[in-house]
Design an enzyme around this catalytic site. Sequence first.
Site, PDB file in Angstrom:
ATOM      1  N   ASP A 171      44.987  44.454  45.857  1.00  0.00           N
ATOM      2  CA  ASP A 171      44.362  45.670  45.326  1.00  0.00           C
ATOM      3  C   ASP A 171      44.958  46.008  43.963  1.00  0.00           C
ATOM      4  O   ASP A 171      46.125  45.696  43.695  1.00  0.00           O
ATOM      5  CB  ASP A 171      44.608  46.819  46.321  1.00  0.00           C
ATOM      6  CG  ASP A 171      43.650  47.980  46.103  1.00  0.00           C
ATOM      7  OD1 ASP A 171      42.708  47.842  45.305  1.00  0.00           O
ATOM      8  OD2 ASP A 171      43.861  49.025  46.740  1.00  0.00           O
ATOM      9  N   ASN A 200      32.398  45.485  49.691  1.00  0.00           N
ATOM     10  CA  ASN A 200      32.406  45.281  48.235  1.00  0.00           C
ATOM     11  C   ASN A 200      31.011  45.114  47.633  1.00  0.00           C
ATOM     12  O   ASN A 200      30.832  45.222  46.415  1.00  0.00           O
ATOM     13  CB  ASN A 200      33.275  44.076  47.836  1.00  0.00           C
ATOM     14  CG  ASN A 200      34.769  44.347  47.933  1.00  0.00           C
ATOM     15  OD1 ASN A 200      35.573  43.438  48.155  1.00  0.00           O
ATOM     16  ND2 ASN A 200      35.169  45.614  47.774  1.00  0.00           N
TER      17      ASN A 200
HETATM   18  C1  FPP Z   1      40.709  44.713  44.609  1.00  0.00           C
HETATM   19  O1  FPP Z   1      40.997  45.314  43.374  1.00  0.00           O
HETATM   20  C2  FPP Z   1      40.390  43.298  44.435  1.00  0.00           C
HETATM   21  C3  FPP Z   1      39.217  42.709  44.791  1.00  0.00           C
HETATM   22  C4  FPP Z   1      38.114  43.451  45.427  1.00  0.00           C
HETATM   23  C5  FPP Z   1      38.921  41.291  44.525  1.00  0.00           C
HETATM   24  C6  FPP Z   1      40.059  40.317  44.702  1.00  0.00           C
HETATM   25  C7  FPP Z   1      39.612  38.998  44.216  1.00  0.00           C
HETATM   26  C8  FPP Z   1      40.331  38.189  43.403  1.00  0.00           C
HETATM   27  C9  FPP Z   1      41.706  38.464  42.983  1.00  0.00           C
HETATM   28  C10 FPP Z   1      39.717  36.921  42.890  1.00  0.00           C
HETATM   29  C11 FPP Z   1      39.303  36.006  44.007  1.00  0.00           C
HETATM   30  C12 FPP Z   1      39.490  34.606  43.665  1.00  0.00           C
HETATM   31  C13 FPP Z   1      39.821  33.611  44.529  1.00  0.00           C
HETATM   32  C14 FPP Z   1      39.979  32.235  43.976  1.00  0.00           C
HETATM   33  C15 FPP Z   1      40.067  33.806  45.993  1.00  0.00           C
HETATM   34  P1  FPP Z   1      40.116  46.565  42.921  1.00  0.00           P
HETATM   35  O2  FPP Z   1      38.978  46.063  42.117  1.00  0.00           O
HETATM   36  O3  FPP Z   1      39.726  47.359  44.122  1.00  0.00           O
HETATM   37  O4  FPP Z   1      41.133  47.357  42.042  1.00  0.00           O
HETATM   38  P2  FPP Z   1      41.188  48.936  41.810  1.00  0.00           P
HETATM   39  O5  FPP Z   1      41.441  49.559  43.154  1.00  0.00           O
HETATM   40  O6  FPP Z   1      42.330  49.109  40.873  1.00  0.00           O
HETATM   41  O7  FPP Z   1      39.864  49.332  41.206  1.00  0.00           O
END
Ligand code: FPP
Length: 241
Positions: free
Chosen positions: A26, A74
């Site tokens: 996250d 998501n």
């Molecule tokens: C949460 O941060 C993260 C995600 C929803 C996506 C995670 C995915 C990756 C790191 C890339 C995947 C790649 C592979 C190769 C498995 P957020 O967007 O919720 O952050 P925030 O809470 O700060 O907005």
Amino acid sequence: MAKDYKKLLPSLDMSRLPRHVGIIMDGNGRWAKQHNRPRLYGHSAGAKSIRQVVELGVELKLQYLTFYAFSTENWSRPEDEVRGLLKLLRERLIKEIPELNQQNIYVQFIGSEIHLEPEYLAEIRAVAAKTHQNTGMVVNIAFNYGGRLEIIEAIKKLKPEDIASLTPDNFGHYLWTKEQPDPDLIIRSSGEKRLSNFLLWQAAYSEIYVTETLWPDFDKIEMIKALQEFQSRNRRYGGLN
Ligand code: FPP
């Protein structure tokens, strides 16, 4: 600098490492905002953190790592972010295959098929299948994953004759994680203290570690800190010391 984590390795008891670590990644969006960049830039940086953790996992001989890459919730994000995340996942996976094979890592997806284009799903599964001869660490990518949906899908797989013999121990065989051990440790970055529908059944006795570090800043040193904290906990599984 990159090798600094090596100095911390002797602090770990190699005989008491978790067998399975689950990670809720996250903070990519907040990290991007801090750097005045679009959210997808944060996700891209987050993919590099996955690599760091996988490399350390191989070095420590961890058996299972599960990364929460895309949840069933998501899909409610803006369409360009969703499309960008799907593209990033496919591209990173294709790019990492030689290294994954060299490290003897088995990669698989756990999650639902709903809302996914069949061609996309078939492609990422086929790419992951290029690692299925490997016998070392297992990396689960929780993709289009939701813990409640996983439990419902498991129930739908049950035949009437399975019900009477169902136990808390054997129900896990119907889940997407099948015969894998439950996570001993679940790490969540960026400070939120919730499971967000991640491995709900499997997390019954997991130790939960929350760090304020945003996922793109999570590196080998951060992972070692999580493992140190895990080793300082007293796991009682509902019993006494
Ligand atoms: C949460 O941060 C993260 C995600 C929803 C996506 C995670 C995915 C990756 C790191 C890339 C995947 C790649 C592979 C190769 C498995 P957020 O967007 O919720 O952050 P925030 O809470 O700060 O907005």
